[in-house]
Scaffold this motif. Sequence first.
Motif, PDB file in Angstrom:
ATOM      1  N   SER A  50       4.699   9.530  -9.726  1.00 37.50           N
ATOM      2  CA  SER A  50       4.435   9.554 -11.161  1.00 37.50           C
ATOM      3  C   SER A  50       3.656  10.808 -11.560  1.00 37.50           C
ATOM      4  CB  SER A  50       3.643   8.305 -11.561  1.00 37.50           C
ATOM      5  OG  SER A  50       2.345   8.403 -11.031  1.00 37.50           O
ATOM      6  N   LYS A  51       2.990  11.435 -10.595  1.00 32.41           N
ATOM      7  CA  LYS A  51       2.182  12.612 -10.939  1.00 32.41           C
ATOM      8  C   LYS A  51       2.896  13.933 -10.690  1.00 32.41           C
ATOM      9  CE  LYS A  51      -2.318  10.495 -10.537  1.00 32.41           C
ATOM     10  NZ  LYS A  51      -3.513  10.268  -9.741  1.00 32.41           N
ATOM     11  N   LEU A  52       3.934  13.900  -9.867  1.00 29.09           N
ATOM     12  CA  LEU A  52       4.641  15.153  -9.577  1.00 29.09           C
ATOM     13  C   LEU A  52       5.397  15.609 -10.822  1.00 29.09           C
ATOM     14  CD1 LEU A  52       6.234  14.603  -6.042  1.00 29.09           C
ATOM     15  CD2 LEU A  52       4.692  16.457  -6.666  1.00 29.09           C
ATOM     16  N   PRO A  53       5.359  16.886 -11.145  1.00 24.66           N
ATOM     17  CA  PRO A  53       6.104  17.349 -12.319  1.00 24.66           C
ATOM     18  C   PRO A  53       7.616  17.204 -12.111  1.00 24.66           C
ATOM     19  CG  PRO A  53       5.075  19.195 -11.148  1.00 24.66           C
ATOM     20  CD  PRO A  53       4.638  17.950 -10.458  1.00 24.66           C
TER      21      PRO A  53
ATOM     22  N   ASP B 133       0.824  -1.221   0.000  1.00 25.27           N
ATOM     23  CA  ASP B 133       0.000   0.000   0.000  1.00 25.27           C
ATOM     24  C   ASP B 133       0.854   1.266   0.000  1.00 25.27           C
ATOM     25  OD1 ASP B 133      -2.186  -1.601   0.037  1.00 25.27           O
ATOM     26  OD2 ASP B 133      -2.907  -1.000   2.017  1.00 25.27           O
ATOM     27  N   TYR B 134       1.877   1.295   0.864  1.00 23.00           N
ATOM     28  CA  TYR B 134       2.722   2.497   0.894  1.00 23.00           C
ATOM     29  C   TYR B 134       3.524   2.632  -0.409  1.00 23.00           C
ATOM     30  CZ  TYR B 134       1.552   3.505   5.759  1.00 23.00           C
ATOM     31  OH  TYR B 134       0.864   3.838   6.906  1.00 23.00           O
ATOM     32  N   HIS B 135       3.942   1.498  -0.972  1.00 23.70           N
ATOM     33  CA  HIS B 135       4.648   1.543  -2.258  1.00 23.70           C
ATOM     34  C   HIS B 135       3.736   2.172  -3.330  1.00 23.70           C
ATOM     35  CE1 HIS B 135       6.868   0.375  -5.813  1.00 23.70           C
ATOM     36  NE2 HIS B 135       5.759  -0.179  -6.275  1.00 23.70           N
ATOM     37  N   ASN B 136       2.490   1.704  -3.389  1.00 24.31           N
ATOM     38  CA  ASN B 136       1.568   2.232  -4.406  1.00 24.31           C
ATOM     39  C   ASN B 136       1.282   3.717  -4.199  1.00 24.31           C
ATOM     40  OD1 ASN B 136       1.401  -0.164  -5.747  1.00 24.31           O
ATOM     41  ND2 ASN B 136      -0.370  -0.900  -4.596  1.00 24.31           N
ATOM     42  N   LEU B 137       1.196   4.108  -2.934  1.00 29.21           N
ATOM     43  CA  LEU B 137       0.970   5.524  -2.621  1.00 29.21           C
ATOM     44  C   LEU B 137       2.136   6.370  -3.145  1.00 29.21           C
ATOM     45  CD1 LEU B 137      -0.669   7.627  -0.825  1.00 29.21           C
ATOM     46  CD2 LEU B 137       0.927   7.066   1.000  1.00 29.21           C
TER      47      LEU B 137
END
Length: 340
Positions: free
Chosen positions: A254-257, A244-248
Amino acid sequence: MFIPERIIFEKSALEYEMSQNIFNKFKGKADTEIIDSVSGRVKQYIPGDNLFSQYREGKKTLVIGTKKSLKFQSCKPSAHYQLPLVSGCMGQCEYCYLNTQLGDKPFVKIHANIDDILKQAQKYINERLPEITLFEGAATSDPVPVEPYTHSLKKAIEFFGKSEKSRFRFVTKYNDIDTLLNIQHNGHTEIRFSINTAFVINKYEHHTSSRNNRIEAGIKAAKAGYPTGFLIAPVFIYPNWKEDYHNLLLELGSKLPDNLSYPVTFEIISHRYTTIAKNRILEVFPDSDLPMNDEERKFKYGQFGYGKYVYPNENINEIKDFFTKELDGLYKNKKILYII
Ligand code: SF4
């Protein structure tokens, strides 16, 4: 958004524009009771005959007052001073550090005399010149849920944005920050988001924003050029915690510029509790299944004379290894402030 069930205006609070706006917004609304011109103890207007109901009624109460003593509390080690915009929070996180701080009816209070507060901040800044003075806006609150009513964060961010010798920071578990995105912050305000896995949020962080909404808000703040940080606290060990923490972290990364103006910061805090907090939690949340079995924990003396129950060393080491590897693998432009 925080929709209070009752709003209590302290005597003279209505002299301020912020209070008048709130009064006009809620005047005549069937779901919100307005109690006006209160002098003395506001708690007498909040119902509840045991801690369970007093807690819940307190959380649904908004008090509008003024900050009379303009002496700011110190806020070591994270800042020089607390900036007293708001106290309390509508959230009902079972392990909230405020549970033992705000008494039996933990109402949310906002200070309408924001201009006086910022003037006082300027005095503190002047006293420390040429050093930079750092102010913390969430020492006793989460200021974001009341921001649509107060606009205090916006004013504070703009104030500190113009000031070369001061900085401002606050942390939130909410996502309603859109009004803060297109303002002149000049990188002088750091916004930190407290994030966690959906499992932890859904189980223990009642009436807060979801995992995904918080991630989205963090991305927005980073894209708006704010120094941005993520606080993962408390970390729990439960079946699938690593996944769960890995996916978080994977999703956030992946979304941070790529072209962030500042390295993104991380603070990781494993779950811990004191006996006082545990007793209070079990009164307010009698069905809580927070892991608070003393025998499974290590007792650690704290700096203020009382001890805490922390995870045993082997768990702490596992948490440290896990997050160090994950963050090093997933983030380039980052700073890990601490993992405890
Ligand atoms: Fe406490 Fe933060 Fe939860 Fe509010 S959001 S109840 S301040 S932990």
